[in-house]
Scaffold this motif. Structure first.
Motif, PDB file in Angstrom:
ATOM      1  N   ALA A   1       0.811  -1.219   0.000  1.00 53.60           N
ATOM      2  CA  ALA A   1       0.000   0.000   0.000  1.00 53.60           C
ATOM      3  C   ALA A   1       0.848   1.275   0.000  1.00 53.60           C
ATOM      4  N   PHE A   2       2.177   1.120   0.101  1.00 57.53           N
ATOM      5  CA  PHE A   2       3.054   2.280   0.224  1.00 57.53           C
ATOM      6  C   PHE A   2       4.127   2.266  -0.856  1.00 57.53           C
ATOM      7  N   ASP A   3       4.052   3.272  -1.736  1.00 56.70           N
ATOM      8  CA  ASP A   3       5.082   3.407  -2.767  1.00 56.70           C
ATOM      9  C   ASP A   3       6.440   3.537  -2.086  1.00 56.70           C
ATOM     10  N   GLY A   4       7.399   2.814  -2.565  1.00 53.29           N
ATOM     11  CA  GLY A   4       8.747   2.902  -2.019  1.00 53.29           C
ATOM     12  C   GLY A   4       9.099   1.769  -1.079  1.00 53.29           C
ATOM     13  N   LEU A   5       8.111   1.165  -0.444  1.00 51.13           N
ATOM     14  CA  LEU A   5       8.422   0.067   0.477  1.00 51.13           C
ATOM     15  C   LEU A   5       8.716  -1.239  -0.261  1.00 51.13           C
ATOM     16  N   HIS A   6       8.296  -1.344  -1.512  1.00 53.55           N
ATOM     17  CA  HIS A   6       8.569  -2.574  -2.264  1.00 53.55           C
ATOM     18  C   HIS A   6      10.058  -2.719  -2.605  1.00 53.55           C
ATOM     19  N   ASP A   7      10.818  -1.631  -2.451  1.00 52.86           N
ATOM     20  CA  ASP A   7      12.256  -1.652  -2.753  1.00 52.86           C
ATOM     21  C   ASP A   7      13.111  -2.097  -1.566  1.00 52.86           C
ATOM     22  N   ILE A   8      12.490  -2.289  -0.417  1.00 54.56           N
ATOM     23  CA  ILE A   8      13.260  -2.630   0.785  1.00 54.56           C
ATOM     24  C   ILE A   8      13.846  -4.036   0.642  1.00 54.56           C
ATOM     25  N   GLU A   9      15.064  -4.150   1.118  1.00 59.96           N
ATOM     26  CA  GLU A   9      15.772  -5.432   1.089  1.00 59.96           C
ATOM     27  C   GLU A   9      14.929  -6.487   1.816  1.00 59.96           C
ATOM     28  N   ALA A  10      14.976  -7.740   1.348  1.00 57.48           N
ATOM     29  CA  ALA A  10      14.108  -8.812   1.851  1.00 57.48           C
ATOM     30  C   ALA A  10      14.207  -8.999   3.363  1.00 57.48           C
ATOM     31  N   ASP A  11      15.413  -9.017   3.914  1.00 57.81           N
ATOM     32  CA  ASP A  11      15.538  -9.227   5.352  1.00 57.81           C
ATOM     33  C   ASP A  11      14.990  -8.046   6.149  1.00 57.81           C
ATOM     34  N   HIS A  12      15.121  -6.832   5.622  1.00 57.27           N
ATOM     35  CA  HIS A  12      14.573  -5.652   6.294  1.00 57.27           C
ATOM     36  C   HIS A  12      13.052  -5.624   6.179  1.00 57.27           C
ATOM     37  N   GLN A  13      12.537  -6.044   5.030  1.00 60.49           N
ATOM     38  CA  GLN A  13      11.078  -6.096   4.874  1.00 60.49           C
ATOM     39  C   GLN A  13      10.476  -7.131   5.818  1.00 60.49           C
ATOM     40  N   GLU A  14      11.151  -8.249   5.972  1.00 60.56           N
ATOM     41  CA  GLU A  14      10.660  -9.290   6.885  1.00 60.56           C
ATOM     42  C   GLU A  14      10.618  -8.739   8.315  1.00 60.56           C
TER      43      GLU A  14
ATOM     44  N   ARG B   1      19.956   1.093   8.764  1.00 57.48           N
ATOM     45  CA  ARG B   1      20.509  -0.007   7.967  1.00 57.48           C
ATOM     46  C   ARG B   1      19.933  -0.153   6.565  1.00 57.48           C
ATOM     47  N   SER B   2      18.745   0.367   6.304  1.00 56.92           N
ATOM     48  CA  SER B   2      18.106   0.143   5.008  1.00 56.92           C
ATOM     49  C   SER B   2      18.058   1.432   4.193  1.00 56.92           C
ATOM     50  N   THR B   3      18.800   1.453   3.109  1.00 58.49           N
ATOM     51  CA  THR B   3      18.799   2.615   2.222  1.00 58.49           C
ATOM     52  C   THR B   3      17.403   2.851   1.651  1.00 58.49           C
ATOM     53  N   ALA B   4      16.705   1.801   1.268  1.00 57.78           N
ATOM     54  CA  ALA B   4      15.372   1.935   0.671  1.00 57.78           C
ATOM     55  C   ALA B   4      14.362   2.476   1.693  1.00 57.78           C
ATOM     56  N   PHE B   5      14.411   1.982   2.930  1.00 56.54           N
ATOM     57  CA  PHE B   5      13.493   2.473   3.962  1.00 56.54           C
ATOM     58  C   PHE B   5      13.801   3.932   4.283  1.00 56.54           C
ATOM     59  N   ARG B   6      15.069   4.270   4.426  1.00 57.37           N
ATOM     60  CA  ARG B   6      15.471   5.650   4.709  1.00 57.37           C
ATOM     61  C   ARG B   6      14.988   6.576   3.587  1.00 57.37           C
ATOM     62  N   ARG B   7      15.140   6.158   2.332  1.00 63.48           N
ATOM     63  CA  ARG B   7      14.680   6.954   1.192  1.00 63.48           C
ATOM     64  C   ARG B   7      13.159   7.151   1.263  1.00 63.48           C
TER      65      ARG B   7
END
Length: 188
Positions: A6-19, A116-122
């Motif tokens: 539901a959130f643009d940008g969260l699909h780019d998060i690394e698998a372990d960080h998304q978990e 730790r997560s560039t994608a989450f920080r972005r």
């Protein structure tokens, strides 16, 4: 499907960080009218709205309100982001305007992922930057735009193409950053 979709940008998060994000976070439901946070409170979590609308406002000691912005589905609160990142308490309050469903990301998980997560920080910083631009537009409007024009624009926005509007002068004043008496005078 995960709530992260539901959130643009969260699909780019690394698998372990998304978990970690999905495992540690929880979906919360709040009824309309709920006070989500207020001045002097420290944020316990980073909220991502799945459904509903939250009004973020500043209230003076005299009780005068100024709507700073609204958070809608797919968005996060810039003030919460700022308070989490700076370890400060809230200076404003947030109220659920409608029933709300949101994801609460615990403070420690938020801090860990921002580090730790560039994608989450972005994701966090893009949402924060966008809201800051909105706040500067509000400041510009209040400081430099004529109230009669801002009031006319707000009435057109609230009308949604209809011929009647259901609002109060006090609500209009809060939206425009002025006093109810001033709205009454301009409407007169």
């Amino acid at each position: 499907m995960s709530w992260t979709a539901a959130f643009d940008g969260l699909h780019d998060i690394e698998a372990d960080h998304q978990e970690l994000l999905e495992r540690a976070s929880r979906v919360v439901a709040l009824p309309s009218g709920s006070r989500i946070y207020g001045p002097g409170q420290a944020p316990e979590s980073f909220l991502l709205l799945l459904e509903g609308t939250v009004r973020v406002q500043q209230v003076s000691e005299s009780g005068r309100e100024l709507v700073l912005y609204r958070v809608s589905a797919g968005e996060s609160c810039a003030l919460t982001t700022a308070c989490l990142m700076s370890h400060d308490d809230y200076l404003a309050e947030a109220v659920a305007e409608t029933p709300v469903r949101a994801v609460a990301v615990p403070r420690d998980v938020f801090n860990d992922l921002v580090t730790r997560s560039t994608a989450f920080r972005r994701f966090v910083l893009q949402a924060f930057s966008s809201r800051m631009v909105d706040l500067f537009r509000i400041i510009d409007d209040i400081a430099f735009q004529r109230l009669d024009i801002r009031l006319a624009q707000k009435l057109i926005e609230l009308a949604h193409g209809e011929t009647t509007i259901s609002t109060t002068q006090q609500q209009l004043a809060a939206e425009l950053g002025t006093a109810r008496e001033v709205v009454s005078r301009v409407l007169g």
